[in-house]
Design an enzyme around this catalytic site. Sequence first.
Site, short mmCIF file in Angstrom:
data_model
loop_
_atom_site.label_atom_id
_atom_site.label_comp_id
_atom_site.label_asym_id
_atom_site.label_seq_id
_atom_site.Cartn_x
_atom_site.Cartn_y
_atom_site.Cartn_z
CE1 TYR A 103 -4.77 46.80 7.64
CE2 TYR A 103 -3.22 48.06 8.95
CZ TYR A 103 -3.99 47.92 7.80
OH TYR A 103 -3.97 48.89 6.84
CG MET A 108 -0.99 7.60 -4.61
SD MET A 108 0.51 7.91 -3.71
CE MET A 108 -0.10 8.29 -2.10
NE ARG A 167 -3.01 -2.07 3.34
CZ ARG A 167 -4.32 -2.31 3.38
NH1 ARG A 167 -5.19 -1.42 2.96
NH2 ARG A 167 -4.77 -3.45 3.85
N GLY A 172 -7.68 7.09 -1.44
CA GLY A 172 -8.11 6.52 -2.71
C GLY A 172 -7.35 7.00 -3.93
#
Length: 889
Positions: A864, A107, A96, A105
Site C-alpha cells: 500500500y 525553443m 522548427r 514556445g
Amino acid sequence: MAQYIYNFGGGSADGTTDMRNLLGGKGANLAEMASLGLPVPPGFTITTDVCIEYYKNGRQYPDGLSAAVADALARVEDIVGKKFGDAKNPLLVSVRSGARASMPGMMDTVLNLGLNDETVEGLAELAGDDRFAFDSYRRFIQMYSDVVLGVDHHTFEDIIDTYKDERDYFLDTDMGADDWRAVVDLYKDAVAEALGRPFPTDVNEQLWGAIDAVFGSWMNDRSKTYRRLNNIPESWGTAVNVQAMVFGNMGDTSATGVAFTRDPSTGENSYYGEFLVNAQGEDVVAGIRTPQALTTKARAEMGSNDPSLEEVMPETFKELSDVFAKLEAHYADMQDIEFTIEQGKLWMLQTRSGKRTAKAALKIAVDLCQEGKITEEQAVMRVGPASLDQLLHPSLDPHAPRDLLTKGLPASPGAASGEIVFSADEAEKRAADGHKVMLVRTETSPEDIHGMHAAVGIVTARGGMTSHAAVVARGMGRPCVCGAGELRIERDGSGATIGGRAIKAGDMLTIDGSTGEVFFGEVLTVQPELSGDFAKVMEWADKCRRMKVRANAETPLDAQTARDFGAEGIGLCRTEHMFFEASRILAVRQMILAETERGRRSALEKLLPVQRSDFTELFEVMAGLPVTIRLLDPPLHEFLPHTDAEIVEVAEATGVDPDVFRRRARELEEANPMLGHRGCRLGITYPEIYEMQVRAIMQAACDVAKASGESVVPEIMVPLVATVSELRILKARIEAVAKEVFTEKGQTLEYTIGTMIELPRAALTADQIAGEAEFFSFGTNDLTQTTFGLSRDDAGSFLPSYVRAGLLEQDPFVSIDRDGVGALVEIAVEKGRRVKPDLKLGICGEHGGDPLSIDFCERVGLDYISCSPYRVPIARLAAAQAAVSAKKG
Ligand code: PEP
Ligand code: MG
C-alpha cells in the site's frame, strides 16, 4: 552510418508516429500524417540523435550530416518543383524544433527562410503580390535576426512603430508593398549596425544558422526551466524539422489556424479553434490580432460578429472536418492541430495529442471509452494523475458577494484569489515570502513561466484561448483569464486600470478561470463535486490497481476527507500532530520539561483521556478500516517552549519554579534535532510515554469495537528504529500494556505491531527487524534525509540550486531517489520478505502521493501507499497506471 535524416511529404514518409524519441513529437506526427495521405508540406526531420551527438562533441555535427541535409532538401525541391535560393522560383522553408515531449514556445523557430534581395523578387512574381513578398521578407529578417543573430526584437518593433507614426498609419494593413520594401531596407541597416556585418544573403548560410539556433535553443534558460518544471530529461535532445513553407498570408483566400478536435477546456465533443484570414501561424498564438472562431456555433456562443471559418470558407471547413475525424480515429485521442490555407488549398502543419484541463481529460477519456474507441484501461492511462489536483481545488461560492471588474476568456478553470503583481520576477519574490499572488500582465511570453508557476492565477489583457498564457496556465493547472480587454497596465508596471477603475500592486483580485470573470477583492470559494466523469475514471482505476491507498491523517476531519476521496485506511497517524493544539501543548511541554518520572506521569495522566477520545473518533470515522497509529515521534525543537512567556506558562500550570524549566529547556536543546532524541529513542528512555499512548489506543479500540459491533484493527507503529533490539524491547512493553487493557476491559481484539523503516541501518538489517515486526512502513522523508545526509529542515536553502544546475534531476524529498533511497527500500523489501513472506509493506513519506514514486512502489511490490488526504485520488490513479505499466513490463 546512422540515419540522421527522415523525409516526409509527397505521399510518403520514412518515419512513423511511434518514433517520437528519435524524431520528436512534431517530426513523428508529420511523418504519420504524410503516410495517412493527408496534405503535409514536404520536408525532413534531423533526429534527436544528432542533437545528442552535437552536445557530446562540443557543438560539432556528425560527419556526413551536411551532405544528407543537401540530399533531403533536393528531394523537397523535386516534390514542390521549386529551388532553394533560386531567383525566379524560390523554395522557402521553415526550421522548427520538436522534442519528444511538447515544450510550447520554449525553443526557436524560423519561418520564410531562403529569402534575400533576389529571391524576394521571385516570390513576388510567383505570388503575383509584391506586398505579400516584402511583408514575408521583413518578417524573415525580424525573426532570423532575433532568433539566430541575437538582435533584440524591439529594434524591429521600434522601426515599424516609427515608420507608421511618421505616416499616420495605424494598422499593418495600412502598409503597402513600397512601405514593406522600405522597412526591409531599414531592418537590414539596423542589423548591419548591430552586428557590424550585413544580414546573410546566402541561403545555405541562413539554413545552417537556423539549424544551429534550434539545436542551441535546447539549452536556453527557458527550456531548462520548462524541463525542470515538467520533469523532461536534458538527455532527450530535440529534433529539427525543415519543411517547405506554405503561406496563410497570400490574400483573402488564405488563412491560418489552430484547432482542437474536442474542447480542451471542458472536453465537449465539438471542434474548437481559431483562425485568422491572411495571416501567418505566429499571428494566431501571438495574440496581437483577435482570432475568429472555427465554427458558427462557437462564434454565436462568443457573441462575436466576425464570421467563422465555416461561414467564410465552407468547402475548406468541410475538408478540415474530414481531416479531424480521420486524425481522431487514427490516434484515438483528441488532437491539437495547426493548419494553413494557401489560396484555398488546405495544408496540415502539425497534429499532436492536445493538452487539456483535468476536467476535459476525464470527459474525453470517458467519452472515447463509451464511444468504443478505447478500453477502460486505456482511459485510465489517459488522465495525468497530477492534473487531478486542478479538480480538487475550490471554485467560487455561488452565494459569496462579489465585485465584478471585467470578463475575459475562460482560459484555464478553477478559482483563485491573490495579491496583484505585475511582473513574473515580483510574483516569484512575493510567493517565496509566503504571499498568494495573482500575475496580471498585458500578455505573457515564455520568459514569464517562473512567475506563472509562482502565482495562484494569471490574468492577461491580450491573447486568445491558445495564447501563451492560456496554454501554459492550463498545462500548469493555474486558473487563468485571458484577453481581459478592459485591462490597461501602465508601461512601468506602477499600476493598472480595469474598465476605468484603478488597481494597484498588492490589491486582492479573484478570478474564475471557468467563466473568465475577474473580481476585485477576495471572493469565498467552495469545494468541488467529485462525481460524474471523475468517479467513473476512479472506478476504472480501482479495478486496475494492485496496491491499496491509505491516507496520512490525524484529525477526524482529515480522516473523513480521506475516506470521501476513497482512502482504504490510515497509513500514518502522527500522534505528535494531535498535540499541536493550544489546549494540549501545555501538557506536552509539561511532560517534556519534567525532570522526574513522576512529573512526566502527571502530565501524561492529563493527556491519556485526550488521546483516548482522539483515537475513538478516528476508529469511528474509519469504521473497521485499518488504522496505523505511530507512537510519539516529536523532533524536540518543535515542542520545546520558544519564549520565556511560554516557559512561565508551563511553570505556573505545574507549580514549579520557572528557573528549573529554563535550565531544563536549555539542557534539552539539541544541535541537530532532526537526528536527535526523537522517535523510539524517546520511547526507550521514557517508557511511560508510549505506555500511555498504547493504553489510550487499546482502550479506544475496545470501546469502539464494543459499541459498534464491528472489528477495529489498530496497527501500532514504532518510529525511527535503527536496531532490532529497540523494537524488541518496545514490542514487549506494548504487548504488556495491551494485555493489561484487555484484562481491565474483559475484552480482546486483534492488533499488530510494526515499524517504520526510515534509517539506512534499519533498511540494511531489515531481515533482523522483520523477525519482530508484522509490517514495515517506509518513512521515506527521514530515509531521504539520512541517506543523503541532508537535513529536512535545512535542505530548502540549497537543494533547489542543485536541481536547477542539474546535479539532481529532481528534489529527492518530492520524488524518490531510485538509485540511493530506492535501493535501500529494495534491500529492505527483499530481506524482510525473505524472513517473513507475508510481511505487510507500505510507504508513508511524502513520496506516497507522488506519481513517479508510486510507480517505483508498484515495481518493488509494496502492498500500500499512504499520502495526504487531498492526494488520495491522485495516488489511486497513479497506482492504477503503475500497475498497468508494470503488467506491460
Ligand atoms: C517519514 O519520515 O517519511 C515519515 C513519514 O515520518 P515523519 O515525516 O513524521 O518523520
Ligand atoms: Mg519520519
